[in-house]
Design a protein around this motif. Structure first.
Motif, mmCIF file in Angstrom:
data_model
loop_
_atom_site.group_PDB
_atom_site.id
_atom_site.type_symbol
_atom_site.label_atom_id
_atom_site.label_comp_id
_atom_site.label_asym_id
_atom_site.label_seq_id
_atom_site.Cartn_x
_atom_site.Cartn_y
_atom_site.Cartn_z
ATOM 1 N N GLU A 25 0.963 -1.299 -0.064
ATOM 2 C CA GLU A 25 0.172 -0.078 0.274
ATOM 3 C C GLU A 25 0.675 1.515 -0.188
ATOM 4 O O GLU A 25 0.510 2.096 -0.824
ATOM 5 C CB GLU A 25 -0.926 0.157 0.795
ATOM 6 C CG GLU A 25 -1.588 1.112 1.308
ATOM 7 C CD GLU A 25 -2.846 0.922 2.501
ATOM 8 O OE1 GLU A 25 -3.176 0.052 2.760
ATOM 9 O OE2 GLU A 25 -3.371 1.979 2.987
ATOM 10 N N HIS A 28 2.334 1.745 -2.791
ATOM 11 C CA HIS A 28 2.004 2.248 -4.221
ATOM 12 C C HIS A 28 1.527 3.598 -4.498
ATOM 13 O O HIS A 28 1.204 4.856 -4.951
ATOM 14 C CB HIS A 28 0.312 1.335 -4.138
ATOM 15 C CG HIS A 28 -0.266 1.555 -5.311
ATOM 16 N ND1 HIS A 28 -1.914 1.393 -5.144
ATOM 17 C CD2 HIS A 28 -0.365 2.806 -6.231
ATOM 18 C CE1 HIS A 28 -1.833 2.094 -6.046
ATOM 19 N NE2 HIS A 28 -1.534 2.512 -7.166
ATOM 20 N N ARG A 29 1.333 4.469 -2.879
ATOM 21 C CA ARG A 29 1.329 6.420 -3.161
ATOM 22 C C ARG A 29 2.413 6.034 -2.714
ATOM 23 O O ARG A 29 2.261 7.688 -3.385
ATOM 24 C CB ARG A 29 0.501 5.850 -1.862
ATOM 25 C CG ARG A 29 -1.126 5.487 -1.295
ATOM 26 C CD ARG A 29 -1.669 5.955 -0.282
ATOM 27 N NE ARG A 29 -1.376 6.427 0.628
ATOM 28 C CZ ARG A 29 -1.619 5.733 2.009
ATOM 29 N NH1 ARG A 29 -2.100 4.780 2.106
ATOM 30 N NH2 ARG A 29 -0.570 5.749 2.991
ATOM 31 N N HIS A 69 0.556 -8.204 -4.594
ATOM 32 C CA HIS A 69 0.227 -7.475 -6.166
ATOM 33 C C HIS A 69 -0.185 -8.713 -7.168
ATOM 34 O O HIS A 69 -1.385 -9.008 -7.447
ATOM 35 C CB HIS A 69 0.750 -6.610 -7.298
ATOM 36 C CG HIS A 69 0.671 -4.746 -6.360
ATOM 37 N ND1 HIS A 69 -0.209 -4.573 -5.773
ATOM 38 C CD2 HIS A 69 1.520 -4.247 -5.751
ATOM 39 C CE1 HIS A 69 -0.364 -3.261 -5.249
ATOM 40 N NE2 HIS A 69 1.142 -3.261 -5.306
ATOM 41 N N PRO A 110 -0.671 -0.088 -9.372
ATOM 42 C CA PRO A 110 -0.288 -0.885 -8.537
ATOM 43 C C PRO A 110 1.291 -0.913 -9.253
ATOM 44 O O PRO A 110 2.752 -0.196 -9.273
ATOM 45 C CB PRO A 110 -0.271 -1.552 -7.331
ATOM 46 C CG PRO A 110 -1.955 -1.412 -7.092
ATOM 47 C CD PRO A 110 -2.436 -0.931 -8.758
#
Lengths: 196, 196, 196, 196
Positions: A25, A28-29, A69, A110
DNA sequence: AATGAATGAGGGTTCATTCAT
DNA sequence: GATGAATGAACCCTCATTCAT
């Protein structure tokens, strides 16, 4: 094996899982480069010094994020596979993409963004790893097209996945989720128009 | 204006241009995050401390790199504009993409990969900058489609540019230039099949 | 010496004077350490590279700023000297301090704050320079007290100047100009109460 | 709490305390601006990189130095408070100042010089912090004067503290500890002459 | 395994001073 | 003398990784 052993091992695995999920997460950000081990540790609720018992290097954590992912992808295709018609499966895939348009517009795909980032590195082999995840999707799509009896299923898969990566990148760059909707609808129409 | 004045001003501007070009190239290859000011300085043959005479921050250098890509794009579309037929211009664009397939397979689209990277930053506004360059291409393509009298020229432009970004990303992630060729040829066929 | 020589020399001196005045002001506001040669050059309207024709080092510029403050002090005492009564001169001095309370509350006494800063340096001898300027004031005050026929005029001068530095520092630290007024009035009363 | 826990926590706190003490001392001697993190780290026997584990920025270290001075002040006034007579407490304060005359002549009052330096900064709020420490002294002195039943205890406190700052600055600027003795004695006489 | 602390190699940036014209 | 440009030595700060307990 005693209960406490189980629970301890379980706790350890849980920590690993939490770290993996957090890595997926946060990376990804923020991107892999801007993400700190401390960032991931904090998001996972794990003390920094402890991370290295589960992942020897930062690269291993990034690899774990990639695996995560891949796992998400496998879940998705697994669900779609319950549909009897391959064309419906492909449409379901595109609809999922459309459904995630807000996330895509904010952070991109992602796997795609991570692949782009990792490909800038000469070393470590993490770049190849990212390609492998993308190929999973490519292969799955190809199988669907083949089941439909269409010629050049690999080319069709390439077109589909390429369109997905392109629309994600544009939606992200222009911060506009509608791009996902618009191109997604076009893909649905295209899938419907194919013979077979 | 004397000769020495020219050479002095010329030398200064030349250095700025060298730095900009070096930034564009190095950032394309290494990504913005992994590129150090020293990398760019070395590539431009400029001492590190001197870079700051021309660019106040690293972000300004990255912005200059983006501008450089915008300039390359403007040159390209400028050349294509000499063709009388908009359809031929669009085909020329795609052929250029195909022609650059080796670079794309190794480093991706300069603007696209940079956009993906910069979009992970919340601050600085550089992310919007990247989107702006992509929109330049989008707008140019839209104008060509409109000149062809086609309906929804903006949607067509989106499809075209999206396909370009997607195929660049895949070619890069899979390190396979042939993807550019294959998808590029498909785009050429698509352009040829459009009415108007 | 031709006219143009004169005017050129005149212009050069003007630049030096402008730099000195700028140094005095900017250093007063920002402190010597935080003040850049470029800051002073900008404030004086002189190109950076040119500064070194008038001042070989930054320290020389700071010394010039100190001299400037000494000059201001000499002007002030020169004006006060026109008063026939030494007591009135001293009162005039205090009234001047009170009149400058807003500046003192914002930036402190130019000489005092500079002395405090320069005294932290082991090298260069600039610290002694600052002390010298303060002693000018001390000596002048002592002469006034002596003319009044008071015993220990040097001690009285010390008390007066010390009070000034103290109230300036407090006014500055607490950002309260009223401190200057309050302590200044007390000093006026004290001066009035002295015999002689 | 085990012994090892104590020693670990103790060691960590000890380091923080060592850094704080080193910061207070080095900043007093060199000034905040001329003091580098490396200077403080060296004085504390701590590797540079480790400093940031305890203090996030240089400013935080300077703030810690200020706190340290506030703590010293609190210790001093705490000791003085054991004296039953407020006048004796005030005299004890002045005698302490006189006793530190050599340090004052060399480096000035730690809080006063720091306040003067920090007040030149527009940002960060550290300037206000310095004022706050000075006010602690001011308030304490005011309480003593009030206990003595004197009118305008705040004005008297201002005079006292102002005198201290002034004599410290002069002693420092002129590098003459005797100034502290001379003015200190005068203050003692003044305190003795007050009614109440 | 667990954890707070330690380490040191950079990276971005500033700036006094010098250089070339 | 005049000027924009050049230079390099610091300085602050970050962070992956390792250590001690």
């Amino acid at each position: 094996m005693t209960d406490s052993t189980v629970s301890r091992a379980g706790a350890a695995s849980a920590k690993r899982r939490r770290l993996t999920a957090a890595a997926a997460e946060v990376v990804h950000r923020q991107g892999a480069e801007r993400t700190t081990i401390a960032d991931i540790a904090r998001a996972a609720g794990v003390p920094v010094g402890n991370v290295y018992y589960y992942f020897k290097t930062k690269d291993e954590l990034v690899a774990a994020a990639l695996d995560e992912h891949a796992r998400h992808l496998a879940e998705l295709t697994g669900r779609l596979e319950r549909l009897p018609d391959p064309r419906e499966r492909l449409k379901g895939l595109v609809e999922t993409w459309i459904g995630q348009r807000d996330v895509a517009a904010r952070w991109g795909c992602p796997t795609g963004t991570l692949a782009a980032e990792l490909d800038k590195r000469g070393e470590g082999g993490l770049d190849a790893e990212a390609g492998r995840v993308i190929r999973l999707l490519l292969d799955w799509a190809e199988r669907q097209f083949r089941e439909l009896g269409l010629p050049e299923p690999d080319g069709l898969a390439l077109t589909l996945v390429s369109a997905y990566q392109g629309m994600s990148l544009l939606a992200n760059a222009l911060r506009d989720p509608e791009i996902m909707k618009r191109e997604g609808d076009r893909l649905l129409g295209w899938l419907g128009s194919l013979p077979g």
